[in-house]
Scaffold this motif. Sequence first.
Motif, PDB file in Angstrom:
ATOM      1  N   ASP A 261      32.396 -20.793 -37.806  1.00  9.45           N
ATOM      2  CA  ASP A 261      32.455 -19.003 -37.428  1.00  9.45           C
ATOM      3  C   ASP A 261      31.793 -17.713 -37.466  1.00  9.45           C
ATOM      4  O   ASP A 261      31.546 -17.078 -36.702  1.00  9.45           O
TER       5      ASP A 261
ATOM      6  N   PRO B 179      35.754 -24.124 -34.364  1.00  6.96           N
ATOM      7  CA  PRO B 179      34.418 -25.326 -35.581  1.00  6.96           C
ATOM      8  C   PRO B 179      35.418 -26.623 -35.751  1.00  6.96           C
ATOM      9  O   PRO B 179      34.371 -27.553 -35.833  1.00  6.96           O
ATOM     10  N   VAL B 180      36.310 -26.952 -35.711  1.00  6.22           N
ATOM     11  CA  VAL B 180      36.946 -27.992 -36.898  1.00  6.22           C
ATOM     12  C   VAL B 180      37.528 -28.791 -35.646  1.00  6.22           C
ATOM     13  O   VAL B 180      36.483 -29.957 -35.876  1.00  6.22           O
TER      14      VAL B 180
ATOM     15  N   PHE C 249      31.780 -25.138 -30.783  1.00  6.76           N
ATOM     16  CA  PHE C 249      31.068 -24.930 -32.323  1.00  6.76           C
ATOM     17  C   PHE C 249      31.604 -23.547 -32.941  1.00  6.76           C
ATOM     18  O   PHE C 249      32.459 -23.316 -33.341  1.00  6.76           O
ATOM     19  N   ALA C 250      31.498 -22.959 -32.341  1.00  7.72           N
ATOM     20  CA  ALA C 250      31.443 -21.111 -32.252  1.00  7.72           C
ATOM     21  C   ALA C 250      33.022 -20.708 -31.734  1.00  7.72           C
ATOM     22  O   ALA C 250      33.866 -19.808 -33.376  1.00  7.72           O
TER      23      ALA C 250
ATOM     24  N   TYR D 236      35.506 -29.259 -32.920  1.00 13.27           N
ATOM     25  CA  TYR D 236      33.974 -29.288 -32.636  1.00 13.27           C
ATOM     26  C   TYR D 236      33.679 -30.937 -33.412  1.00 13.27           C
ATOM     27  O   TYR D 236      33.453 -31.106 -33.372  1.00 13.27           O
ATOM     28  N   ALA D 237      33.344 -29.929 -35.073  1.00 11.86           N
ATOM     29  CA  ALA D 237      33.474 -30.916 -36.414  1.00 11.86           C
ATOM     30  C   ALA D 237      33.974 -31.950 -35.932  1.00 11.86           C
ATOM     31  O   ALA D 237      33.548 -33.962 -36.096  1.00 11.86           O
ATOM     32  N   HIS D 238      35.450 -32.250 -35.278  1.00 15.04           N
ATOM     33  CA  HIS D 238      36.289 -33.326 -35.770  1.00 15.04           C
ATOM     34  C   HIS D 238      36.197 -34.487 -34.343  1.00 15.04           C
ATOM     35  O   HIS D 238      35.811 -35.726 -34.206  1.00 15.04           O
TER      36      HIS D 238
ATOM     37  N   ALA E 210      44.891 -23.873 -35.624  1.00 13.09           N
ATOM     38  CA  ALA E 210      44.160 -24.113 -36.998  1.00 13.09           C
ATOM     39  C   ALA E 210      42.497 -24.450 -36.238  1.00 13.09           C
ATOM     40  O   ALA E 210      41.822 -23.782 -38.128  1.00 13.09           O
ATOM     41  N   ALA E 211      41.834 -24.841 -35.699  1.00 12.32           N
ATOM     42  CA  ALA E 211      40.962 -24.974 -35.337  1.00 12.32           C
ATOM     43  C   ALA E 211      39.799 -23.811 -34.945  1.00 12.32           C
ATOM     44  O   ALA E 211      38.984 -24.180 -35.363  1.00 12.32           O
ATOM     45  N   ALA E 212      40.305 -22.609 -34.581  1.00 12.32           N
ATOM     46  CA  ALA E 212      39.766 -21.615 -33.973  1.00 12.32           C
ATOM     47  C   ALA E 212      39.202 -20.952 -35.497  1.00 12.32           C
ATOM     48  O   ALA E 212      39.615 -20.745 -36.420  1.00 12.32           O
ATOM     49  N   SER E 213      38.371 -19.834 -35.025  1.00 13.78           N
ATOM     50  CA  SER E 213      37.766 -18.931 -35.972  1.00 13.78           C
ATOM     51  C   SER E 213      38.536 -18.092 -35.540  1.00 13.78           C
ATOM     52  O   SER E 213      39.651 -17.800 -35.303  1.00 13.78           O
ATOM     53  N   ALA E 214      38.068 -16.443 -36.470  1.00  6.81           N
ATOM     54  CA  ALA E 214      38.812 -15.762 -36.337  1.00  6.81           C
ATOM     55  C   ALA E 214      39.109 -14.929 -35.810  1.00  6.81           C
ATOM     56  O   ALA E 214      37.844 -15.204 -34.749  1.00  6.81           O
TER      57      ALA E 214
ATOM     58  N   GLY F 205      28.288 -20.397 -35.526  1.00  7.42           N
ATOM     59  CA  GLY F 205      28.260 -20.956 -33.851  1.00  7.42           C
ATOM     60  C   GLY F 205      27.841 -20.041 -33.455  1.00  7.42           C
ATOM     61  O   GLY F 205      27.580 -19.990 -31.614  1.00  7.42           O
TER      62      GLY F 205
END
Lengths: 314, 459
Positions: B94, A72-73, A68-69, A75-77, A272-276, B97
């Motif tokens: 981001d 997120p993308v 999730f952290a 996790y959501a998919h 693309a799914a990763a957090s910053a 989480g």
Amino acid sequence: MTLTTFWFIMIAFLWTGYFVLEGFDFGVGALMPLLSRSDADRRQVLTTIGPVWDGNEVWLITAVGAMFAAFPVWYAHMLSGFYLPLFLVIVGLIVRGVGLEWRGKVTSRRELALCDAGIVAGSVLPAFLWGAVFGHMVYGTALATAAGGALSLTMAMLHGAVFVALRTTGPVRARARRAALFVSAAAVPLAAVALPSLPGSSALTVPDWSASPFLWASALAAMAALASGVALVWRRREGWAFTATAAAIVLTTATLFGRLWPAPMPGVTVTAAASAPYTLTVLTWLGVLALPGVIAYQAWTYWVFRRRVSARSE
Amino acid sequence: MDALDLARWQFGVTTVYHFLFVPLTIGLGVFVAGLQTAWLRRTRRGEDGEHLLRLTKFFGKLFLINFAMGVVTGIVQEFQFGMNWSQYSIFVGDVFGAPLAMEALLAFFLESTFLGLWIFGWERLPRAVHLACLWAAVIGSNLSAYFILAANAWMKHPVGYEVVGGRARMTDLWAVLTNSTALAQVPHVVAGAFVVAGGFVIAVSGYRILREGSYGEAGMWRTSLRGALVMTAIAGIVVAGTGDQSARLLREQQPMKLAAAEGLRHDTAGASFSIVPGVEVPSLLSLLAAHDPQAVVQGTDDIERRYTAAFGPADYTPNLPVVFWSFRVMIVFGMATVGLSFLGLWLTRRRAGPPRWFSRLCVLALPLPSAAIVAGWLLSEIGRQPWTVQGELMTAASVSPGVSLTEVAATLAGFTLLYGVLALAEGVLLVRHIKAGPEPVPVEPVPSGEARLTPTLMY
């Protein structure tokens, strides 16, 4: 190595921890009725995981929370895409959890039987469904879903049977050894069919020789570990057999996540799914500071409860 | 009725249900650890502390029956964001989480691992180490409350982020972890949990006193009752103080929730506080919300107009009756529990048993604070609607697009059914063990071979 790559490996690591640790919990739960002739036997079997199963399950909570952290993308998919299977996983984990916790607090035969039913169903269901979910994630076919589920269920049962054999004395130990050999008759052929196609092929049972040599090495090593696990059970080397089945699960999961890189789901790339980077850096510090401690105190738990469980104790 | 409505119902049902068990876990764990600490200290001094050990094991068992439910229903929560609210998850992941990952790594591992050691370690670990395991577990439970409430606070008052490409991005972890909303609501909710747990122990002790006709062997029920009364009274004061602070933050950060809780339609200077509709105390609302009897408090209709101008046309007003009445239930039931605890402290000051009517009254301390804390959540979360992230993301835009009405309906029905059965089972189990009372403790726990073996390795 970029932060994204590092966190993909961390996610794989957390899932691996989960499959290795809760793998034997599931196996123990699923086999519990078959390894027991009396309620004392059932208590003996369950005492092997009693102090540790809840801590083992936190690996799942951590793996999913970290997804999730960090992604997120993805996790959501994954969670919305595998909606009903994951609902059933949760239902399984719920009935298993209350079954295990409440079993020691009821006395009537009917209530004990209800707790046991919860433990068995709640072990079989998630053990099958996790393999099915990841099988579907890789190949997207019904056959792969069924094969993935069957493989993860039988590997968990083998791993759990070996764990019981390692952690008990008396008749239960002997039954656990026989159960391990029996289950391996299903687990080994399934692995022989499913693992060779995991490194790269888009269809089950069609090996792709051009796939990454690393994935091939890990898939073959997984098969070797599984086979040697069975041989070691046969030779009654329970400690080494458990090491081997654990290694088989580690290597299978490593192959699986190697295969999921760099696009774990259709239309979802890791990048693309990763957090910053800021969040990934925060998470890296968190992981570096917290995980060694977690692993240390969980290892200590296993050390405290290292003695074999006899039929009389607890 | 569409998938969005059912997904909201599912979140409401599973969260409220989860939150019936969690406060008890948070508060009762500390209470049991306190009992065990008292027992250990007393036996170390060579005094007889058997009744404390019996209380520890008795309340420890009730704690564990409840703990199981808190854990298993918590799994649902973490999965549910992704399952039903995938658009929300993508937007917030981001930022949101990170506290969730921290909760798992820093709190849940601690809680689950050390609780396992405590449950199975009675005769295997040295006494001090065994007690330390319980403290580690309950610290884990309390820590988890902080992380999840920090995440929740961010939905109400987002800080330390920027929005890039339709996703929130964390820019300042410290701002997220020290969000003013979190710092007000963490002590409010955790102290509320101690009121719930205190109420539980008060009710159980009151019942045992009624049943045994006295404070019992060695006055054990007076010990547990007074301990719980002190805990409830202190926690009650913290709840009130932090509640006051939360109200002032609402005026600045979530004026719609404050207006809805008060049924205030128009911006008003010197706003009055309506106790129930029609009974109003002049200027009290302004005094509470701003510590200034003349301060302006915004009203729902005027906020609606301003939000429409700022965010475009939509319905920005939450369900007014639910928010209005939740607020009152929370305050009245919460204050009743705390009042009961102060009354009890006076009535139990002597070693002779309390009046029967008070023991009967004690039983009320079980449902009252639970109702108050659930009402508090309804106020807090329904009052946040129509936003999932205040000012950034609306609930309607948060739901999973690919999940069908049938799927949500099926899982909602499944969870409701399963939860209903489990609630019944937990109720039966708790009542049975409360009726049976504490078990006699064997003269001295017989040290097994393991216990003789391990101590050298422990230190």
